[in-house]
Design an enzyme around this catalytic site. Structure first.
Site, short mmCIF file in Angstrom:
data_model
loop_
_atom_site.label_atom_id
_atom_site.label_comp_id
_atom_site.label_asym_id
_atom_site.label_seq_id
_atom_site.Cartn_x
_atom_site.Cartn_y
_atom_site.Cartn_z
N SER A 12 -3.08 -7.92 2.50
CA SER A 12 -3.31 -7.79 3.95
C SER A 12 -3.75 -9.14 4.52
O SER A 12 -3.36 -9.51 5.64
CB SER A 12 -4.39 -6.74 4.22
OG SER A 12 -3.96 -5.47 3.79
N LYS A 18 -16.22 -7.17 5.53
CA LYS A 18 -14.97 -7.93 5.43
C LYS A 18 -14.49 -8.42 6.80
O LYS A 18 -13.42 -9.03 6.88
CB LYS A 18 -13.88 -7.05 4.80
CG LYS A 18 -13.96 -6.96 3.29
CD LYS A 18 -12.63 -6.46 2.73
CE LYS A 18 -12.55 -6.64 1.22
NZ LYS A 18 -11.25 -6.16 0.68
N HIS A 56 0.84 -1.20 0.00
CA HIS A 56 0.00 0.00 0.00
C HIS A 56 0.88 1.26 0.00
O HIS A 56 0.61 2.21 -0.73
CB HIS A 56 -0.88 0.06 1.26
CG HIS A 56 -1.98 -0.95 1.33
ND1 HIS A 56 -2.10 -1.84 2.37
CD2 HIS A 56 -3.04 -1.19 0.51
CE1 HIS A 56 -3.20 -2.58 2.19
NE2 HIS A 56 -3.77 -2.22 1.07
N ARG A 95 -2.05 -5.65 -8.50
CA ARG A 95 -0.94 -6.57 -8.23
C ARG A 95 -0.77 -7.58 -9.34
O ARG A 95 0.28 -7.73 -9.92
CB ARG A 95 -1.19 -7.32 -6.92
CG ARG A 95 -0.88 -6.49 -5.71
CD ARG A 95 -1.54 -7.04 -4.50
NE ARG A 95 -2.99 -6.99 -4.62
CZ ARG A 95 -3.82 -7.09 -3.63
NH1 ARG A 95 -3.36 -7.30 -2.43
NH2 ARG A 95 -5.11 -7.02 -3.81
P1 ADP Z 1 -10.13 -3.12 -0.67
O1 ADP Z 1 -11.03 -3.76 0.35
O2 ADP Z 1 -10.68 -1.83 -1.19
O3 ADP Z 1 -9.65 -4.03 -1.75
P2 ADP Z 1 -7.39 -3.18 0.30
O4 ADP Z 1 -6.80 -2.49 1.48
O5 ADP Z 1 -7.31 -4.66 0.24
O6 ADP Z 1 -8.87 -2.65 0.20
O7 ADP Z 1 -6.70 -2.62 -1.02
C1 ADP Z 1 -6.75 -1.26 -1.37
C2 ADP Z 1 -6.07 -1.06 -2.72
O8 ADP Z 1 -4.69 -1.33 -2.58
C3 ADP Z 1 -6.56 -2.01 -3.83
O9 ADP Z 1 -6.53 -1.29 -5.05
C4 ADP Z 1 -5.55 -3.10 -3.83
O10 ADP Z 1 -5.45 -3.71 -5.11
C5 ADP Z 1 -4.29 -2.31 -3.51
N1 ADP Z 1 -3.25 -3.14 -2.92
C6 ADP Z 1 -3.32 -3.93 -1.84
N2 ADP Z 1 -2.14 -4.55 -1.61
C7 ADP Z 1 -1.31 -4.12 -2.58
C8 ADP Z 1 0.05 -4.41 -2.94
N3 ADP Z 1 0.78 -5.28 -2.26
N4 ADP Z 1 0.56 -3.80 -4.00
C9 ADP Z 1 -0.19 -2.93 -4.72
N5 ADP Z 1 -1.46 -2.62 -4.47
C10 ADP Z 1 -2.02 -3.22 -3.42
#
Ligand code: ADP
Length: 162
Positions: free
Chosen positions: A128, A41, A17, A90
């Site tokens: 995550s 979630k 992130h 990703r």
């Molecule tokens: P959501 O519930 O909105 O998917 P997340 O916190 O899982 O929330 O992800 C938020 C954003 O960050 C999404 O666009 C996700 O693809 C991106 N994201 C999460 N982990 C990574 C990572 N390791 N590298 C790049 N982008 C990521």
């Protein structure tokens, strides 16, 4: 001033992130990290813990704002004068869901564009959920999340390396 919004659950924030936040400054002057409570979630950390971890992790990045956000992103953006949504991509597996969300947001409000950024390769496998799973078995996550997040995970699972 170009403003981007990076929405997500951030349960918890990872180095992936943070990589996306840093990259987004190639395009935007200011980035709002919009944290969704997302009870569906069943997050491990409550919204305030998540915000606190994000605040600590982005302390040294200027022009980052952190907000709790609920409701329609398109409306929030209009209210805040935000220009575009930032999302991380990703792997192919993210694509379908992200594509649908981007088109939906555009449909809800004719002007909303989504910008997709790719993280550094080393973070491209990081989620995550995986972090929580590894931490729940006492695995070492210190190179994958900010120190404060690693500490929160240790406390939450009451085990793992000191
Ligand atoms: P959501 O519930 O909105 O998917 P997340 O916190 O899982 O929330 O992800 C938020 C954003 O960050 C999404 O666009 C996700 O693809 C991106 N994201 C999460 N982990 C990574 C990572 N390791 N590298 C790049 N982008 C990521």
């Amino acid at each position: 001033m170009k403003i981007g919004v990076y929405p997500g659950t951030f349960d918890p924030i990872t180095n992936g992130h943070i990589d996306i936040v840093r990259r987004s400054f190639q395009i935007f002057d200011k980035v709002i990290i919009a944290v969704a409570p997302n009870p569906k979630k069943k997050p491990l950390f409550d919204i305030h813990e998540r915000v606190e971890m994000i605040r600590e992790a982005t302390r040294n990045i200027p022009n980052v704002e952190i907000e709790i956000f609920e409701g329609l992103l398109a409306e929030y953006m209009k209210r805040k004068g935000v220009h575009a949504i930032v999302r991380g991509l990703r792997a192919i597996s993210d694509f379908e869901h992200e594509f649908m969300m981007a088109l939906l947001n555009r449909k809800l409000d004719g002007g909303v564009e989504t910008v997709f950024l790719m993280p550094s390769e080393e973070y491209s496998y990081l989620t995550s959920s995986a972090i929580k799973e590894v931490a729940s078995y006492g695995g070492v996550v210190k190179d994958l999340v900010p120190p404060m997040v690693a500490q929160h995970l240790r406390e939450r699972f009451q085990k793992g390396p000191k």
